[in-house]
Design a protein around this motif. Structure first.
Motif, short mmCIF file in Angstrom:
data_model
loop_
_atom_site.label_atom_id
_atom_site.label_comp_id
_atom_site.label_asym_id
_atom_site.label_seq_id
_atom_site.Cartn_x
_atom_site.Cartn_y
_atom_site.Cartn_z
N LEU A 204 0.81 -1.22 0.00
CA LEU A 204 0.00 0.00 0.00
C LEU A 204 0.84 1.27 0.00
CD1 LEU A 204 -2.70 -1.15 2.58
CD2 LEU A 204 -3.20 -0.49 0.22
N THR A 205 1.98 1.21 0.68
CA THR A 205 2.80 2.41 0.89
C THR A 205 4.02 2.49 -0.03
OG1 THR A 205 4.01 1.28 2.67
CG2 THR A 205 2.10 2.63 3.31
N HIS A 206 4.13 1.61 -1.00
CA HIS A 206 5.24 1.62 -1.97
C HIS A 206 6.60 1.40 -1.30
CE1 HIS A 206 2.55 2.93 -5.14
NE2 HIS A 206 2.22 4.00 -4.49
N THR A 207 6.64 0.48 -0.36
CA THR A 207 7.91 0.19 0.31
C THR A 207 8.28 -1.29 0.22
OG1 THR A 207 6.74 -0.07 2.45
CG2 THR A 207 7.65 2.11 1.94
N SER A 208 7.68 -2.02 -0.70
CA SER A 208 7.89 -3.47 -0.78
C SER A 208 9.20 -3.86 -1.44
CB SER A 208 6.74 -4.14 -1.55
OG SER A 208 6.81 -3.79 -2.94
N GLY A 209 9.69 -3.05 -2.37
CA GLY A 209 10.90 -3.40 -3.11
C GLY A 209 10.65 -4.36 -4.27
N LEU A 210 9.39 -4.66 -4.56
CA LEU A 210 9.08 -5.56 -5.68
C LEU A 210 9.63 -4.99 -6.99
CD1 LEU A 210 5.40 -6.64 -4.97
CD2 LEU A 210 7.41 -8.12 -4.94
N ARG A 211 10.06 -5.88 -7.86
CA ARG A 211 10.62 -5.45 -9.13
C ARG A 211 9.52 -4.90 -10.04
NH1 ARG A 211 14.89 -10.52 -9.55
NH2 ARG A 211 16.46 -9.53 -8.17
N ASP A 212 9.91 -3.99 -10.91
CA ASP A 212 8.96 -3.29 -11.78
C ASP A 212 8.47 -4.21 -12.89
OD1 ASP A 212 8.23 -0.15 -12.51
OD2 ASP A 212 8.29 -1.51 -14.24
N TYR A 213 7.18 -4.49 -12.90
CA TYR A 213 6.66 -5.41 -13.90
C TYR A 213 6.76 -4.83 -15.31
CZ TYR A 213 2.14 -3.00 -14.69
OH TYR A 213 1.16 -2.10 -15.06
N ASP B 292 13.90 11.85 -7.97
CA ASP B 292 14.77 13.01 -8.09
C ASP B 292 15.34 13.46 -6.76
OD1 ASP B 292 12.59 14.14 -6.83
OD2 ASP B 292 12.10 15.53 -8.45
N GLY B 293 15.04 12.70 -5.70
CA GLY B 293 15.59 13.00 -4.39
C GLY B 293 14.74 13.90 -3.52
N THR B 294 13.67 14.46 -4.07
CA THR B 294 12.80 15.32 -3.26
C THR B 294 11.97 14.49 -2.30
OG1 THR B 294 11.08 15.28 -4.96
CG2 THR B 294 12.67 17.08 -5.05
N LYS B 295 11.71 15.06 -1.14
CA LYS B 295 10.95 14.35 -0.12
C LYS B 295 9.47 14.29 -0.49
CE LYS B 295 13.98 15.24 3.83
NZ LYS B 295 14.06 15.79 5.21
N THR B 296 8.83 13.24 -0.05
CA THR B 296 7.39 13.10 -0.28
C THR B 296 6.76 12.40 0.91
OG1 THR B 296 5.73 12.42 -1.90
CG2 THR B 296 7.48 10.83 -1.43
N ASP B 297 5.46 12.50 1.01
CA ASP B 297 4.70 11.77 2.02
C ASP B 297 3.63 10.97 1.30
OD1 ASP B 297 5.94 12.64 4.43
OD2 ASP B 297 4.89 14.55 4.28
N SER C 168 12.71 -0.83 3.68
CA SER C 168 13.92 -0.03 3.90
C SER C 168 13.92 1.30 3.18
CB SER C 168 15.16 -0.83 3.49
OG SER C 168 15.19 -1.02 2.08
N ARG C 169 13.08 1.46 2.16
CA ARG C 169 13.01 2.71 1.41
C ARG C 169 11.68 2.81 0.69
NH1 ARG C 169 16.51 1.99 -4.15
NH2 ARG C 169 15.12 3.69 -4.74
N TRP C 170 11.44 3.98 0.12
CA TRP C 170 10.20 4.24 -0.61
C TRP C 170 10.50 4.33 -2.10
CZ3 TRP C 170 7.99 7.81 -3.98
CH2 TRP C 170 6.59 7.81 -4.06
N ARG C 171 9.73 3.59 -2.91
CA ARG C 171 9.82 3.70 -4.36
C ARG C 171 8.46 3.38 -4.95
NH1 ARG C 171 13.55 -0.31 -7.66
NH2 ARG C 171 11.70 -1.64 -7.36
N PRO D 87 13.66 4.67 6.73
CA PRO D 87 14.94 5.30 7.06
C PRO D 87 15.32 6.39 6.05
CG PRO D 87 15.09 2.93 7.32
CD PRO D 87 13.76 3.20 6.69
N GLY D 88 15.62 7.56 6.55
CA GLY D 88 15.99 8.66 5.67
C GLY D 88 14.81 9.39 5.07
N GLY D 89 13.60 8.92 5.32
CA GLY D 89 12.40 9.55 4.79
C GLY D 89 12.07 9.11 3.38
N ALA D 90 10.81 9.20 3.01
CA ALA D 90 10.38 8.84 1.66
C ALA D 90 10.85 9.89 0.67
CB ALA D 90 8.85 8.72 1.61
#
Length: 370
Positions: A128-137, A301-306, A177-180, A294-297
């Motif tokens: 739901l939060t885009h933090t799974s790390g699943l590969r891009d289909y 381009d490196g800009t922060k998001t929520d 571990s990160r947001w993508r 960690p480090g925030g979402a």
């Protein structure tokens, strides 16, 4: 007699709904001036609705839905929502959690028998939060057709994405571990809805969201199975000429972007969110709570998001808002809601050269001055 009349008037004021007492602070002419210059009468265009405290301040269509038939865009014209869809996918999951058929902490390995071991570390909440790390289909699928024109590639569907993820041996990064941003994650959520509910994803949306809210012209489109009422086709410009660009190899995926809807139906969706029609305020809070990593979402381009569940939560000029955009071949869409102001702006476009987010922000700027 005067005392009686005064008492009656005060009583009426006390019982009136504040949402219908607001005065219009921005004129129709001001709003129309944002959109009208951008769309010729005979070109693809846009549909817009602006709501204030649940009341329609502005509702209009510009341009044509279909260049061949010259059908004009109206407020009941259905557009492909693209990633605007994700808030409906998230709500489907939240309804199953409400039903106690699912937990946000359930993992892919638990839900889908035979899923690889790496799925034991991926929870529903991470999807739901885009933090799974699943590969891009999309990358994985395109790699199967090197050098081939996208228009000639068979359309992939959600079930194929589940099968594709079962073939992977790991994630791109440790889950959580990160947001993508992940379209894969939302296709997987659609498959979770099917697995847990026992119903096709589109049927679940219809029965649990669209029908109860009276969103009668909204649909998760599946070619050959259903149709899209009052459908707009998508277009793009090529060498100065409009070219139909309605479908791509990924347009049949439902969970990440497959819903078609219109601004009238979406006003009903907005009302449901405002009035907590589907879920109570406490249950909805999870959707509007920023994920912590960690480090925030951060965006690419490196800009922060929520981000919450199917909603971005970044403020606009210090004003609290929830929003989401949709970008796909032939379509651009946008919704932004300012809950504390009772302001909602929804813009749907069937052309790729318009920027609905920019237009919505111009509307928001008008209201910030009042």
């Amino acid at each position: 007699m005067r005392a009686t009349a005064a008492a009656w008037f005060l009583g009426m004021l006390a019982t009136m709904n504040p949402s219908v007492m607001h005065a219009k602070t921005v004129s129709v002419e001001q709003l129309d001036a944002i959109f009208q210059p951008l769309v010729a009468e005979d070109s693809p265009g846009t549909a817009v609705i602006v709501l204030k405290n649940g009341e329609v301040e502005f509702k209009r269509g510009y341009g044509v839905a279909n260049l061949e038939t010259k059908t004009r865009i109206a407020t009941d014209t259905d557009f492909r929502l693209a990633s605007f869809t994700k808030q409906f996918t998230a709500m489907s999951i939240m309804l199953l959690v409400h039903d106690r058929k699912l937990s946000y902490n359930d993992t892919l390995a638990r839900i889908f028998k035979g899923f690889p071991v790496y799925g034991s570390a991926i929870t529903v909440r991470m999807l739901l939060t885009h933090t799974s790390g699943l590969r891009d289909y999309e990358d994985l699928y395109a790699a199967q057709f090197p050098g081939k024109d996208d228009r000639k590639i068979p359309q992939i569907k959600d079930a194929q994405i589940l099968a594709m993820m079962k073939e992977q041996g790991a994630t791109d990064f440790p889950p959580g571990s990160r947001w993508r941003y992940s379209n894969t994650g939302y296709a997987m959520l659609a498959m979770i809805v099917e697995k847990v509910s026992g119903k096709p994803f589109g049927a679940f949306l219809g029965q649990r969201i669209f029908a109860p809210l009276g969103m009668n012209n909204s649909v998760a489109y599946e070619k050959g199975k259903n149709g899209v009422p009052h459908r707009a086709l998508g277009y793009m410009k090529n060498d100065g000429a409009w070219v139909e660009a309605d479908q791509s190899s990924t347009s049949a995926v439902l969970g990440d972007g497959g819903i078609y809807s219109n601004v009238v139906d979406l006003a009903k969706w907005d009302a449901a969110l405002r009035n907590h029609t589907l879920l109570g305020a406490d249950e909805m809070q999870a959707a509007f709570t920023p994920v912590q990593v960690p480090g925030g979402a951060k965006k690419e381009d490196g800009t922060k998001t929520d981000y919450g569940f199917g909603w971005y939560l970044d403020p606009y000029k210090g004003r609290r808002r929830t929003w989401h955009s949709g970008t796909t071949t032939g379509f651009r869409t946008f919704i932004e809601r300012f809950p504390e102001e009772g302001l909602t702006i929804i813009i749907l476009c069937n052309r790729t050269d318009l920027q609905p987010e920019t237009m919505a922000d111009r509307v928001a700027d008008l209201y910030s001055a009042h």
